[in-house]
Design an enzyme around this catalytic site. Structure first.
Site, PDB file in Angstrom:
ATOM      1  N   HIS A 142      52.933  41.471  19.280  1.00  0.00           N
ATOM      2  CA  HIS A 142      54.256  42.046  19.006  1.00  0.00           C
ATOM      3  C   HIS A 142      55.057  41.102  18.109  1.00  0.00           C
ATOM      4  O   HIS A 142      55.611  41.516  17.081  1.00  0.00           O
ATOM      5  CB  HIS A 142      54.991  42.274  20.336  1.00  0.00           C
ATOM      6  CG  HIS A 142      56.387  42.783  20.191  1.00  0.00           C
ATOM      7  ND1 HIS A 142      56.742  44.087  20.484  1.00  0.00           N
ATOM      8  CD2 HIS A 142      57.538  42.176  19.784  1.00  0.00           C
ATOM      9  CE1 HIS A 142      58.036  44.251  20.267  1.00  0.00           C
ATOM     10  NE2 HIS A 142      58.546  43.102  19.846  1.00  0.00           N
ATOM     11  N   GLU A 143      55.111  39.834  18.506  1.00  0.00           N
ATOM     12  CA  GLU A 143      55.889  38.867  17.735  1.00  0.00           C
ATOM     13  C   GLU A 143      55.241  38.571  16.382  1.00  0.00           C
ATOM     14  O   GLU A 143      55.934  38.430  15.367  1.00  0.00           O
ATOM     15  CB  GLU A 143      56.064  37.571  18.537  1.00  0.00           C
ATOM     16  CG  GLU A 143      56.877  37.730  19.814  1.00  0.00           C
ATOM     17  CD  GLU A 143      58.294  38.223  19.557  1.00  0.00           C
ATOM     18  OE1 GLU A 143      58.813  38.009  18.441  1.00  0.00           O
ATOM     19  OE2 GLU A 143      58.885  38.827  20.464  1.00  0.00           O
ATOM     20  N   HIS A 189      56.135  41.204  13.850  1.00  0.00           N
ATOM     21  CA  HIS A 189      57.444  40.939  13.237  1.00  0.00           C
ATOM     22  C   HIS A 189      57.310  39.904  12.124  1.00  0.00           C
ATOM     23  O   HIS A 189      57.856  40.065  11.031  1.00  0.00           O
ATOM     24  CB  HIS A 189      58.422  40.402  14.284  1.00  0.00           C
ATOM     25  CG  HIS A 189      58.897  41.408  15.280  1.00  0.00           C
ATOM     26  ND1 HIS A 189      59.267  42.690  14.942  1.00  0.00           N
ATOM     27  CD2 HIS A 189      59.097  41.307  16.624  1.00  0.00           C
ATOM     28  CE1 HIS A 189      59.663  43.341  16.028  1.00  0.00           C
ATOM     29  NE2 HIS A 189      59.566  42.524  17.057  1.00  0.00           N
TER      30      HIS A 189
END
Length: 212
Positions: free
Chosen positions: A66-67, A70
């Site tokens: 997820h990170e 980004h």
């Protein structure tokens, strides 16, 4: 878009990612073990290694990718982007798991540079979409585990599905510093296209007791 889109990681960022991954794995392992005394009983009984591994490969990987999603999209748009762990919130995640619930806000990718609203929105959207894709990846793991009669694979698959669906739905809430607020501010259509399926699928997973 900047042509300088090389993905780099500082030693501090790698350390923060590792610490957050392990801490979240521990927090979710404690939570799924029932928290508190039940979790401690599992540790004493030597039954924590399997649940911890499952949590690292589901909640931990879900958080990491997820990170990183980004970061990848931010760097693609010419940003200087790095993940920073929030050690206080990681401690809170473990403590909350001990009392039977989970509150996880392990940190965030911080980036700087000029962006359009669309670029901001796509950077924010990348994380929850990655979790939805991961949930889909874990479906055949769950099916394979059930078919083969493997309790480990079925648990890994079911928790991978439900945790990643939950991460997608939670992060798409249009409040505070969550991804959903940024996406909503950019495109309500994009927000609804991701938020609604995430919530419905998460509710369905919990309704059927998937992962528990």
């Amino acid at each position: 878009m900047s042509t300088n889109s090389t993905l780099r990681f500082s030693s501090r960022e790698l350390r923060d990612l590792l610490v957050a991954w392990v801490a979240l794995g521990l927090a979710f392992a404690i939570f799924f073990a029932g928290g508190g005394q039940r979790a401690l009983a599992n540790v004493v009984g030597g039954g924590v290694a399997g649940p911890f591994l499952v949590s690292l490969l589901t909640a931990g990987v879900g958080f990491l990718l997820h990170e990183l999603a980004h970061k990848v999209v931010a760097v693609r748009y010419g940003q200087v982007a790095e993940f920073r762990a929030d050690y206080g919130m990681l401690f809170l995640a473990i403590m909350s798991a001990m009392v039977g619930f989970i509150f996880a806000a392990p940190g965030a990718v911080y980036h700087r540079g000029r962006l359009t609203d669309r670029q901001h929105g796509l950077i924010a959207l990348a994380g929850p979409v990655t979790n939805l894709l991961l949930a889909a990846v874990f479906v055949p793991v769950f099916v394979g585990g059930v078919t083969l009669g493997s309790s480990f694979l079925s648990l890994l698959g079911s928790r991978g599905v439900v945790i990643n669906l939950f991460l997608a739905a939670f992060n798409m809430l249009p409040f505070g510093s969550l991804d959903g607020k940024t996406v909503f501010g950019w495109s309500k259509l994009a927000f609804l296209a991701v938020f609604v399926p995430s919530v419905l699928l998460t509710a369905g997973a919990f309704l059927f007791g998937l992962g528990f």
